[in-house]
Design a protein around this motif. Structure first.
Motif, mmCIF file in Angstrom:
data_model
loop_
_atom_site.group_PDB
_atom_site.id
_atom_site.type_symbol
_atom_site.label_atom_id
_atom_site.label_comp_id
_atom_site.label_asym_id
_atom_site.label_seq_id
_atom_site.Cartn_x
_atom_site.Cartn_y
_atom_site.Cartn_z
ATOM 1 N N UNK A 10 -5.520 -13.590 43.003
ATOM 2 C CA UNK A 10 -4.959 -12.271 43.206
ATOM 3 C C UNK A 10 -5.537 -11.206 42.300
ATOM 4 N N UNK A 11 -5.446 -9.961 42.747
ATOM 5 C CA UNK A 11 -5.941 -8.821 41.979
ATOM 6 C C UNK A 11 -4.877 -8.312 41.016
ATOM 7 N N UNK A 12 -5.309 -8.005 39.788
ATOM 8 C CA UNK A 12 -4.453 -7.388 38.786
ATOM 9 C C UNK A 12 -5.247 -6.278 38.109
ATOM 10 N N UNK A 13 -4.559 -5.487 37.287
ATOM 11 C CA UNK A 13 -5.207 -4.384 36.570
ATOM 12 C C UNK A 13 -4.594 -4.265 35.193
ATOM 13 N N UNK A 14 -5.292 -3.618 34.256
ATOM 14 C CA UNK A 14 -4.725 -3.417 32.924
ATOM 15 C C UNK A 14 -3.414 -2.632 32.998
ATOM 16 N N UNK A 17 -9.059 -7.200 37.842
ATOM 17 C CA UNK A 17 -9.119 -8.605 37.414
ATOM 18 C C UNK A 17 -8.713 -9.510 38.561
ATOM 19 N N UNK A 18 -9.592 -10.471 38.912
ATOM 20 C CA UNK A 18 -9.245 -11.465 39.929
ATOM 21 C C UNK A 18 -8.768 -12.717 39.207
ATOM 22 N N UNK A 19 -7.486 -12.922 39.226
ATOM 23 C CA UNK A 19 -6.914 -14.073 38.541
ATOM 24 C C UNK A 19 -6.687 -15.233 39.494
ATOM 25 N N UNK A 48 -16.719 6.322 41.063
ATOM 26 C CA UNK A 48 -17.838 5.620 40.447
ATOM 27 C C UNK A 48 -17.657 4.121 40.702
ATOM 28 N N UNK A 49 -18.637 3.278 40.387
ATOM 29 C CA UNK A 49 -18.518 1.836 40.644
ATOM 30 C C UNK A 49 -17.297 1.204 39.980
ATOM 31 N N UNK A 50 -16.771 0.188 40.618
ATOM 32 C CA UNK A 50 -15.608 -0.563 40.129
ATOM 33 C C UNK A 50 -16.045 -1.997 39.871
ATOM 34 N N UNK A 51 -15.624 -2.564 38.766
ATOM 35 C CA UNK A 51 -15.936 -3.972 38.503
ATOM 36 C C UNK A 51 -14.668 -4.803 38.610
ATOM 37 N N UNK A 52 -14.825 -5.992 39.133
ATOM 38 C CA UNK A 52 -13.732 -6.961 39.178
ATOM 39 C C UNK A 52 -14.129 -8.116 38.269
ATOM 40 N N UNK A 53 -13.415 -8.294 37.179
ATOM 41 C CA UNK A 53 -13.719 -9.381 36.256
ATOM 42 C C UNK A 53 -13.309 -10.711 36.878
ATOM 43 N N UNK A 54 -14.249 -11.642 36.896
ATOM 44 C CA UNK A 54 -14.022 -12.998 37.395
ATOM 45 C C UNK A 54 -14.040 -13.921 36.178
ATOM 46 N N UNK A 55 -12.935 -14.579 35.853
ATOM 47 C CA UNK A 55 -12.857 -15.336 34.605
ATOM 48 C C UNK A 55 -13.488 -16.727 34.643
ATOM 49 N N UNK A 56 -14.326 -16.985 35.634
ATOM 50 C CA UNK A 56 -15.002 -18.276 35.734
ATOM 51 C C UNK A 56 -16.459 -18.067 36.136
ATOM 52 N N UNK A 72 -9.196 -17.410 29.827
ATOM 53 C CA UNK A 72 -8.606 -16.481 28.854
ATOM 54 C C UNK A 72 -9.586 -15.421 28.358
ATOM 55 N N UNK A 73 -10.887 -15.736 28.334
ATOM 56 C CA UNK A 73 -11.868 -14.739 27.890
ATOM 57 C C UNK A 73 -11.903 -13.566 28.868
ATOM 58 N N UNK A 74 -12.000 -13.870 30.138
ATOM 59 C CA UNK A 74 -12.011 -12.819 31.148
ATOM 60 C C UNK A 74 -10.690 -12.073 31.210
ATOM 61 N N UNK A 75 -9.581 -12.807 31.067
ATOM 62 C CA UNK A 75 -8.267 -12.185 31.125
ATOM 63 C C UNK A 75 -8.061 -11.217 29.964
ATOM 64 N N UNK A 76 -8.472 -11.621 28.764
ATOM 65 C CA UNK A 76 -8.333 -10.741 27.603
ATOM 66 C C UNK A 76 -9.191 -9.493 27.764
ATOM 67 N N UNK A 77 -10.403 -9.672 28.282
ATOM 68 C CA UNK A 77 -11.289 -8.529 28.503
ATOM 69 C C UNK A 77 -10.656 -7.547 29.485
#
Length: 320
Positions: A250-254, A88-90, A27-35, A71-76
């Motif tokens: 860089x890419x990270x994951x929970x 997560x793209x940090x 299914x679709x994948x989302x990459x959270x961008x914190x900016x 930090x909002x995107x990172x926490x999410x």
């Protein structure tokens, strides 16, 4: 009986993980961008997302969640289900400096996120509005020293890579200027183009178009040597010997995301980064593709975190 049951459960879990890896993503994948959109983190994410969409046959989308210096995107991302469908793209500062900068975080970069791969790295620039009288870094330093506290600079937010790049420049040059934080380097660049602030130290990838269009003037690049994309712009090290400041994304994951999924995302990302078309797209904006393995990436983050802890403590950059 209990031992046999334990073995059975372990084997079942192994095959479940293997099956998940074989079908991932389904299914679709989302990459959270914190900016906000328009910054280097966003640009890198969208370039990579397009390639992963092609490779996986599933839509990979950038989800911008700006605010609180990332930090909002990172926490999410840290609190998302660890199933591989939220990545997560940090930028480097979020997971290597924020825990030292902010006294209280609602997430732990060392425990709540796992490294996948460093996607790209590149320098920042010192940029001003074309109407500003400074023609080079030496001129900017002279103006700032003649008017202590009168010069303003923008960043993507307190503690972000663009802020820390500016702090590095400020400390090395010995100037006294005023920080104006934004919710991403995109908004900071927009205000610089509008003449609302004096200078910004954006990632080269986010600002190169504005420089090439003449809407901003680049005074210097933060890499040790000049950038091939802006060969006429001196390295800051030509004025301040030894100066260097590079950013990375860089890419990270929970934490808890199956290791088989982490490995698949890493391998497919690394393969995409080897493609000539993607490499050229990054190089055109002053970025160098990386694609290192998860363990190597995690080690680099730990080492950088130690360095930033020392700098932030010495520079008294902590935020209440």
């Amino acid at each position: 009986m209990r031992f046999a049951r334990s073995i059975a459960l372990t084997v079942a879990a192994f095959f479940a993980f293997a099956a998940h890896a074989q079908t991932y993503p389904s299914k679709p994948v989302r990459i959270i961008v914190p900016f906000s959109p328009g910054g280097a983190t966003d640009i890198v994410t969208r370039i990579l997302a397009q390639k992963l969409t092609e490779a996986w046959g599933q839509q990979v989308v950038a989800d911008n969640r700006a605010g609180a210096s990332g930090n909002i995107g990172a926490e999410l991302a840290a609190k998302a289900p660890p199933d591989g469908y939220t990545l997560f793209m940090t930028s480097g500062s979020i997971v290597a400096a924020n825990q030292h900068m902010f006294r209280k975080l609602n997430w732990n970069p060392e425990k709540d996120l796992v490294a996948i791969t460093n996607v790209a790295s590149g320098p920042q620039i010192v940029a001003v509005h074309p109407s500003f009288p400074a023609k080079n870094v030496k001129d900017l330093i002279a103006v700032a020293k003649a008017k202590p506290g009168a010069i303003t600079f923008g960043s993507a937010g307190v503690g972000t890579q663009t802020h820390l790049a500016a702090e590095n420049f400020i400390h090395t040059s010995g100037i006294n200027v005023i920080h104006v934080p934004y919710k991403g380097e995109g908004p900071a660049i927009v205000d610089l183009v509008a003449g609302q602030i004096i200078f910004v130290t954006p990632n080269l990838s986010a600002a190169i178009g504005f420089v090439q269009q003449g809407r901003l003037r680049a005074l210097g690049v933060t890499s040790r040597k000049r950038s091939s994309q802006l060969p006429d712009v001196p390295a800051i090290a030509e004025t301040l010997p030894g100066f260097e400041n590079l950013g990375w994304f860089g890419l990270m994951a929970p934490a808890g995301t199956p290791a088989t999924v982490i490995e698949k995302v890493y391998r497919d990302t690394a393969k995409a980064l080897e493609g000539a078309d993607l490499r050229k797209r990054f190089e055109d904006i002053g970025m160098g593709p990386v694609g290192n393995p998860p363990a190597e990436f995690a080690k680099a983050i730990r080492e950088e975190s130690v360095r930033w802890a020392k700098i932030i403590r010495e520079r008294k950059l902590e935020v209440n």
